[in-house]
Design a protein around this motif. Structure first.
Motif, mmCIF file in Angstrom:
data_model
loop_
_atom_site.group_PDB
_atom_site.id
_atom_site.type_symbol
_atom_site.label_atom_id
_atom_site.label_comp_id
_atom_site.label_asym_id
_atom_site.label_seq_id
_atom_site.Cartn_x
_atom_site.Cartn_y
_atom_site.Cartn_z
ATOM 1 N N ASP A 32 0.261 0.956 -16.123
ATOM 2 C CA ASP A 32 -0.767 0.814 -15.101
ATOM 3 C C ASP A 32 -0.909 -0.646 -14.690
ATOM 4 O O ASP A 32 -0.450 -1.559 -15.385
ATOM 5 N N LEU A 52 5.074 0.539 -7.442
ATOM 6 C CA LEU A 52 3.930 0.351 -6.549
ATOM 7 C C LEU A 52 2.816 1.355 -6.782
ATOM 8 O O LEU A 52 1.639 1.013 -6.764
ATOM 9 N N GLY A 53 3.160 2.637 -6.997
ATOM 10 C CA GLY A 53 2.150 3.673 -7.158
ATOM 11 C C GLY A 53 1.631 3.729 -8.579
ATOM 12 O O GLY A 53 2.028 4.602 -9.365
ATOM 13 N N ASP A 58 -3.013 -0.872 -7.662
ATOM 14 C CA ASP A 58 -1.763 -0.636 -6.943
ATOM 15 C C ASP A 58 -0.804 -1.795 -7.177
ATOM 16 O O ASP A 58 -1.219 -2.940 -7.395
ATOM 17 N N GLU A 61 -1.342 -4.934 -5.191
ATOM 18 C CA GLU A 61 -2.443 -5.767 -5.664
ATOM 19 C C GLU A 61 -2.033 -6.559 -6.899
ATOM 20 O O GLU A 61 -2.392 -7.730 -7.051
ATOM 21 N N THR A 79 10.527 1.256 -6.310
ATOM 22 C CA THR A 79 9.602 2.229 -5.755
ATOM 23 C C THR A 79 10.326 3.267 -4.913
ATOM 24 O O THR A 79 11.434 3.027 -4.423
ATOM 25 N N ASP A 86 6.437 -1.032 4.203
ATOM 26 C CA ASP A 86 6.213 -1.318 2.787
ATOM 27 C C ASP A 86 7.175 -2.386 2.281
ATOM 28 O O ASP A 86 6.799 -3.269 1.494
#
Length: 220
Positions: A32, A52-53, A58, A61, A79, A86
């Protein structure tokens, strides 16, 4: 070299971690964004692989916070988001490369090597101080006319030294670069690796600086 892998898909993370270890990288894994930020602040990494996800924060960030903190560690985004917007956003935010899933591990490893070369100020695929030549793609080393293939740990140690010729690295510095979180490190592990390399290639390949650590000479 020690790599931080930030990936929330357990199966993908396990597959990438295994491939990275086979390629002589030490790997720490988190799943995470918050854990990624804590890890980057707590440990010096040679490179970050960033999905990214992610839960909590995120990946964009996380990347922005890393760059706002002026952490210079290279970051490669991995990703499934393949939209041009993106890719532009990721590179503009400070990513050193953007790799779209699914990918072949050979390509990811090659892109990682290219990023590391660029950040080291060289486009040369060989790490060298002028006397020692190390080829990351094959783990081969040449010194004083002798060429051989190093073991995974031996390669990681020589790579760490050759990325900074002339710099003295302590035992802790080398352990941090060679071993991941979950790997047990014996008290004499670094000395054993250095002894093994010297036995194969001669005592002069790695210099001991009494009380401080080890180095390879910075040749002219």
């Amino acid at each position: 070299m020690r790599v931080l892998l930030v990936e929330d898909d357990r199966m993908i993370a396990q597959a990438i971690e295994l491939a990275l270890k086979d390629a002589s990288y030490a790997v720490d894994c988190v799943s995470d964004g918050r854990a990624a930020e804590v890890s980057v602040r707590a440990q010096q990494y040679g490179l970050v692989l960033l999905d990214l996800g992610l839960p909590h924060l995120d990946g964009f960030e996380v990347l922005r916070n890393i760059r706002d903190s002026e952490v210079p560690t290279p970051v490669v985004i991995i990703t499934a988001r393949d939209a041009l917007e993106d890719r532009i956003r990721g590179l503009d935010a400070g990513a050193d490369d953007y790799v779209i899933k699914p990918f072949e591990m050979g390509e990811l490893l090659a892109r990682m090597r290219a990023v590391l070369r660029r950040n080291g100020g060289s486009g040369n695929p060989i790490l060298t101080n002028g006397a020692i030549h190390l080829i990351p793609a094959t783990r081969e080393i040449t010194f004083e006319g002798n060429t051989l293939r190093l073991s995974s740990r031996e390669f990681s140690l020589m790579q760490s030294l050759l990325l900074r010729p002339g710099a003295i690295l302590s035992r802790q510095d080398l352990e941090d670069r060679i071993y991941g979180w979950n790997e047990e490190v014996e008290s004499n592990a670094v000395e054993y690796l250095i002894h093994s390399i010297r036995k194969k290639l001669g005592n002069q390949i790695i210099k001991n600086v009494r009380g401080l650590g080890w180095m390879v000479s910075k040749e002219k």
